[in-house]
Design a protein around this motif. Structure first.
Motif, PDB file in Angstrom:
ATOM      1  N   HIS A  59     -31.386 -26.285   8.499  1.00  0.00           N
ATOM      2  CA  HIS A  59     -30.755 -26.895   9.671  1.00  0.00           C
ATOM      3  C   HIS A  59     -29.284 -26.493   9.792  1.00  0.00           C
ATOM      4  CE1 HIS A  59     -33.946 -30.357   9.315  1.00  0.00           C
ATOM      5  NE2 HIS A  59     -34.466 -29.195   9.642  1.00  0.00           N
ATOM      6  N   ILE A  60     -28.561 -26.505   8.668  1.00  0.00           N
ATOM      7  CA  ILE A  60     -27.142 -26.130   8.700  1.00  0.00           C
ATOM      8  C   ILE A  60     -27.004 -24.662   9.101  1.00  0.00           C
ATOM      9  CG2 ILE A  60     -25.078 -25.786   7.291  1.00  0.00           C
ATOM     10  CD1 ILE A  60     -25.565 -28.706   8.054  1.00  0.00           C
ATOM     11  N   SER A  61     -27.894 -23.814   8.635  1.00  0.00           N
ATOM     12  CA  SER A  61     -27.837 -22.391   9.008  1.00  0.00           C
ATOM     13  C   SER A  61     -27.967 -22.212  10.520  1.00  0.00           C
ATOM     14  CB  SER A  61     -28.945 -21.609   8.297  1.00  0.00           C
ATOM     15  OG  SER A  61     -28.742 -21.603   6.904  1.00  0.00           O
ATOM     16  N   LYS A  62     -28.886 -22.943  11.126  1.00  0.00           N
ATOM     17  CA  LYS A  62     -29.069 -22.847  12.582  1.00  0.00           C
ATOM     18  C   LYS A  62     -27.828 -23.345  13.313  1.00  0.00           C
ATOM     19  CE  LYS A  62     -34.110 -23.342  12.401  1.00  0.00           C
ATOM     20  NZ  LYS A  62     -35.273 -24.213  12.712  1.00  0.00           N
ATOM     21  N   LEU A  63     -27.249 -24.446  12.834  1.00  0.00           N
ATOM     22  CA  LEU A  63     -26.064 -24.973  13.481  1.00  0.00           C
ATOM     23  C   LEU A  63     -24.879 -24.024  13.324  1.00  0.00           C
ATOM     24  CD1 LEU A  63     -26.222 -28.756  12.490  1.00  0.00           C
ATOM     25  CD2 LEU A  63     -26.918 -27.703  14.651  1.00  0.00           C
ATOM     26  N   MET A  64     -24.720 -23.453  12.125  1.00  0.00           N
ATOM     27  CA  MET A  64     -23.600 -22.551  11.887  1.00  0.00           C
ATOM     28  C   MET A  64     -23.693 -21.319  12.775  1.00  0.00           C
ATOM     29  SD  MET A  64     -20.826 -22.529  10.042  1.00  0.00           S
ATOM     30  CE  MET A  64     -21.123 -23.521   8.564  1.00  0.00           C
ATOM     31  N   LYS A  65     -24.891 -20.795  12.933  1.00  0.00           N
ATOM     32  CA  LYS A  65     -25.063 -19.618  13.786  1.00  0.00           C
ATOM     33  C   LYS A  65     -24.731 -19.959  15.235  1.00  0.00           C
ATOM     34  CE  LYS A  65     -28.025 -15.592  14.191  1.00  0.00           C
ATOM     35  NZ  LYS A  65     -29.169 -14.890  13.592  1.00  0.00           N
ATOM     36  N   GLU A  66     -25.137 -21.129  15.677  1.00  0.00           N
ATOM     37  CA  GLU A  66     -24.828 -21.560  17.036  1.00  0.00           C
ATOM     38  C   GLU A  66     -23.327 -21.742  17.226  1.00  0.00           C
ATOM     39  OE1 GLU A  66     -25.864 -25.227  20.160  1.00  0.00           O
ATOM     40  OE2 GLU A  66     -26.720 -25.218  18.128  1.00  0.00           O
ATOM     41  N   ILE A  67     -22.680 -22.340  16.238  1.00  0.00           N
ATOM     42  CA  ILE A  67     -21.236 -22.559  16.316  1.00  0.00           C
ATOM     43  C   ILE A  67     -20.494 -21.233  16.422  1.00  0.00           C
ATOM     44  CG2 ILE A  67     -19.224 -23.316  14.972  1.00  0.00           C
ATOM     45  CD1 ILE A  67     -21.053 -25.596  13.915  1.00  0.00           C
ATOM     46  N   LEU A  68     -20.835 -20.270  15.578  1.00  0.00           N
ATOM     47  CA  LEU A  68     -20.148 -18.987  15.591  1.00  0.00           C
ATOM     48  C   LEU A  68     -20.351 -18.263  16.916  1.00  0.00           C
ATOM     49  CD1 LEU A  68     -20.906 -17.807  11.950  1.00  0.00           C
ATOM     50  CD2 LEU A  68     -18.749 -18.702  12.830  1.00  0.00           C
ATOM     51  N   LYS A  69     -21.548 -18.359  17.476  1.00  0.00           N
ATOM     52  CA  LYS A  69     -21.802 -17.741  18.776  1.00  0.00           C
ATOM     53  C   LYS A  69     -20.969 -18.425  19.864  1.00  0.00           C
ATOM     54  CE  LYS A  69     -24.134 -15.286  21.897  1.00  0.00           C
ATOM     55  NZ  LYS A  69     -23.682 -15.930  23.145  1.00  0.00           N
ATOM     56  N   ASP A  70     -20.918 -19.749  19.857  1.00  0.00           N
ATOM     57  CA  ASP A  70     -20.132 -20.470  20.858  1.00  0.00           C
ATOM     58  C   ASP A  70     -18.646 -20.131  20.738  1.00  0.00           C
ATOM     59  OD1 ASP A  70     -22.410 -21.630  21.821  1.00  0.00           O
ATOM     60  OD2 ASP A  70     -21.924 -23.676  21.181  1.00  0.00           O
ATOM     61  N   LEU A  71     -18.125 -20.076  19.508  1.00  0.00           N
ATOM     62  CA  LEU A  71     -16.715 -19.759  19.312  1.00  0.00           C
ATOM     63  C   LEU A  71     -16.411 -18.343  19.793  1.00  0.00           C
ATOM     64  CD1 LEU A  71     -16.094 -21.389  15.811  1.00  0.00           C
ATOM     65  CD2 LEU A  71     -15.431 -22.284  18.054  1.00  0.00           C
ATOM     66  N   HIS A  72     -17.340 -17.431  19.543  1.00  0.00           N
ATOM     67  CA  HIS A  72     -17.176 -16.057  20.028  1.00  0.00           C
ATOM     68  C   HIS A  72     -17.115 -16.043  21.554  1.00  0.00           C
ATOM     69  CE1 HIS A  72     -18.917 -12.069  21.265  1.00  0.00           C
ATOM     70  NE2 HIS A  72     -17.912 -11.678  20.513  1.00  0.00           N
ATOM     71  N   ASP A  73     -17.984 -16.797  22.199  1.00  0.00           N
ATOM     72  CA  ASP A  73     -18.002 -16.853  23.663  1.00  0.00           C
ATOM     73  C   ASP A  73     -16.723 -17.479  24.217  1.00  0.00           C
ATOM     74  OD1 ASP A  73     -20.515 -15.705  23.621  1.00  0.00           O
ATOM     75  OD2 ASP A  73     -21.582 -17.607  23.910  1.00  0.00           O
ATOM     76  N   GLN A  74     -16.057 -18.302  23.396  1.00  0.00           N
ATOM     77  CA  GLN A  74     -14.821 -18.958  23.813  1.00  0.00           C
ATOM     78  C   GLN A  74     -13.573 -18.174  23.399  1.00  0.00           C
ATOM     79  OE1 GLN A  74     -15.120 -22.954  22.133  1.00  0.00           O
ATOM     80  NE2 GLN A  74     -17.236 -23.084  22.818  1.00  0.00           N
ATOM     81  N   ASP A  75     -13.773 -16.944  22.892  1.00  0.00           N
ATOM     82  CA  ASP A  75     -12.668 -16.067  22.468  1.00  0.00           C
ATOM     83  C   ASP A  75     -11.835 -16.681  21.357  1.00  0.00           C
ATOM     84  OD1 ASP A  75     -13.332 -14.004  24.284  1.00  0.00           O
ATOM     85  OD2 ASP A  75     -12.237 -14.997  25.899  1.00  0.00           O
ATOM     86  N   ILE A  76     -12.491 -17.391  20.461  1.00  0.00           N
ATOM     87  CA  ILE A  76     -11.833 -17.891  19.247  1.00  0.00           C
ATOM     88  C   ILE A  76     -12.202 -16.933  18.120  1.00  0.00           C
ATOM     89  CG2 ILE A  76     -11.688 -19.815  17.607  1.00  0.00           C
ATOM     90  CD1 ILE A  76     -12.265 -21.686  19.958  1.00  0.00           C
ATOM     91  N   PRO A  77     -11.262 -16.125  17.635  1.00  0.00           N
ATOM     92  CA  PRO A  77     -11.619 -14.986  16.785  1.00  0.00           C
ATOM     93  C   PRO A  77     -11.823 -15.285  15.301  1.00  0.00           C
ATOM     94  CG  PRO A  77      -9.284 -14.916  17.272  1.00  0.00           C
ATOM     95  CD  PRO A  77      -9.838 -16.084  18.042  1.00  0.00           C
ATOM     96  N   PHE A  78     -11.435 -16.494  14.836  1.00  0.00           N
ATOM     97  CA  PHE A  78     -11.675 -16.785  13.420  1.00  0.00           C
ATOM     98  C   PHE A  78     -11.718 -18.279  13.178  1.00  0.00           C
ATOM     99  CE2 PHE A  78      -7.151 -17.267  13.467  1.00  0.00           C
ATOM    100  CZ  PHE A  78      -6.774 -17.961  12.324  1.00  0.00           C
ATOM    101  N   THR A  79     -12.198 -18.633  11.997  1.00  0.00           N
ATOM    102  CA  THR A  79     -12.344 -20.037  11.638  1.00  0.00           C
ATOM    103  C   THR A  79     -11.995 -20.238  10.177  1.00  0.00           C
ATOM    104  OG1 THR A  79     -13.907 -21.895  11.557  1.00  0.00           O
ATOM    105  CG2 THR A  79     -14.806 -19.728  11.137  1.00  0.00           C
TER     106      THR A  79
END
Length: 388
Positions: free
Chosen positions: A88-108
């Motif tokens: 479950h965490i893997s799915k959420l993390m992948k979604e988060i990284l994709k959303d951040l990429h779409d929002q032009d946030i380049p790192f975390t």
């Protein structure tokens, strides 16, 4: 899935975080938790309408070599024990990284409970803390200032608060910070309330200018310096003298300082100091092409570098041409061209946002060099620490 901000979801988020992190208080009535929740995006996984996994994402600006770069702080990664290991965490993390990429946030950034766990998601160690431990006898050589004065108070004391913020902002404008949070008012206030009973001392010179500050806590007979910053050597010595004025009631002093701190050189008996280095935060490049443009290459010219693997952010994979001319850095993806350096996204994160030079990364086998072109990047410092 990204969660809507509503009371029903919050009533499921709070008990999950309480259970996962062993908190005894009701988070629905916890100002510290709610201030962070109010400034966050939440992602959760449901099983039969029950929230079983959760991740909080807070968005900040971070100082990266003179640039105010959008950055996401990831925290409160939580699952109930009976649902762990189900991806479950893997799915959420992948979604988060994709959303951040779409929002032009380049790192975390995040504070890991397990470094190996987060390496699966492309995170690398990037920020370290240097800890000094010593007894009061090590401070005998330091005295309170004879010129100027020290003011002491709490965060709600505006004179103290203004002195701290002036000094903090001054360092951020040096263009030397490589990954330092630009603290907003709500975050400053949360930090003060999150760490109970914090005191602040600010050294003001004879001309009325703030020169250094110390944020500290006293627990029983332990003096813990959470943050110590000065723009002059005298400012450091004055605050060490202020710490020394507590020596009669304190058994042990601890200072948590940046990795690059050399304050130990000021002590006449360095063998009284116990110095250790601890990994603190991990980082992850979400958008390689954007992140490169904030870096400071030490050589001018054109270089071809390759990201050979990135399971979570596949858009980073490929050969990228970096051009550095007159301090202006650009990056574009190319199909053909001889590669100068290659490595996985984790290694590039260590070079861009961590402490590794290219030379060290090549020596360790993290980055492979193919040609005789020399390329390295300014390392910079992380002068202040924040916890997500």
């Amino acid at each position: 899935m990204k969660l809507e901000k509503n009371l029903d979801n919050l009533k499921q988020i709070a008990p999950l975080v309480q259970y996962a992190f062993g908190k005894n208080n009701d988070l629905l009535h916890d100002d510290n938790f709610m201030s962070r929740y109010d400034h966050s995006d939440g992602y959760g996984f449901f099983n039969d309408k029950k929230l079983t996994s959760y991740i909080m994402v807070n968005k900040f600006k971070s100082e990266v070599f003179g640039h105010h770069v959008p950055m996401a702080g990831i925290g409160y990664v939580a699952s109930y024990p009976e649902y762990r290991g189900q991806g479950h965490i893997s799915k959420l993390m992948k979604e988060i990284l994709k959303d951040l990429h779409d929002q032009d946030i380049p790192f975390t950034n995040l504070a890991p409970f397990s470094e190996s766990f987060y390496r699966h998601y492309g995170f690398s160690n990037s920020i370290y803390q240097k800890e000094y431990r010593f007894s009061g006898s090590a401070l005998r050589a330091f005295k309170l200032p004879r010129t100027g004065h020290v003011i002491r108070g709490k965060w709600n004391d505006l004179m103290v608060q203004n002195g701290v913020i002036q000094l903090y902002e001054r360092q951020l404008h040096t263009d030397d910070e490589r990954n330092t949070v630009i603290r907003q008012a709500w975050w400053w206030n949360r930090m003060d309330s999150y760490y109970h009973n914090r005191n602040i001392a600010v050294y003001i010179d004879a001309d009325g200018r703030p020169i250094s500050y110390l944020i500290y806590r006293i627990h029983g007979n332990v003096f813990l310096a959470d943050e110590l910053y000065s723009i002059t050597a005298k400012g450091l010595i004055c605050l060490l003298g202020f710490m020394g004025s507590h020596a009669g009631a304190i058994k042990e002093f601890r200072m948590i300082l940046p990795e690059h701190s050399l304050i130990g050189e000021l002590f006449p008996e360095q063998n009284q100091l116990h110095i250790s280095l601890h990994p603190y935060m991990m980082s992850r490049i979400i958008d390689f092409a954007i992140m490169v443009t904030y870096m400071k290459p030490l050589q001018e010219g054109t270089f071809n570098v390759e990201v050979i693997s990135d399971d979570q952010c596949p858009w980073n994979i490929g050969v990228w041409q970096i051009t550095n001319q007159a301090g202006q850095v650009s990056c574009k993806q190319i199909e053909d061209g001889l590669v100068d350096y290659s490595g996985p996204i984790t290694a590039w994160t260590q070079v861009f946002l961590g402490r590794l030079s290219m030379r060290d990364a090549v020596k360790l086998g993290l980055i492979t060099d193919y040609r005789i072109k020399k390329l390295d990047f300014k390392k910079g410092d992380v002068s202040f620490y924040d916890y997500f």
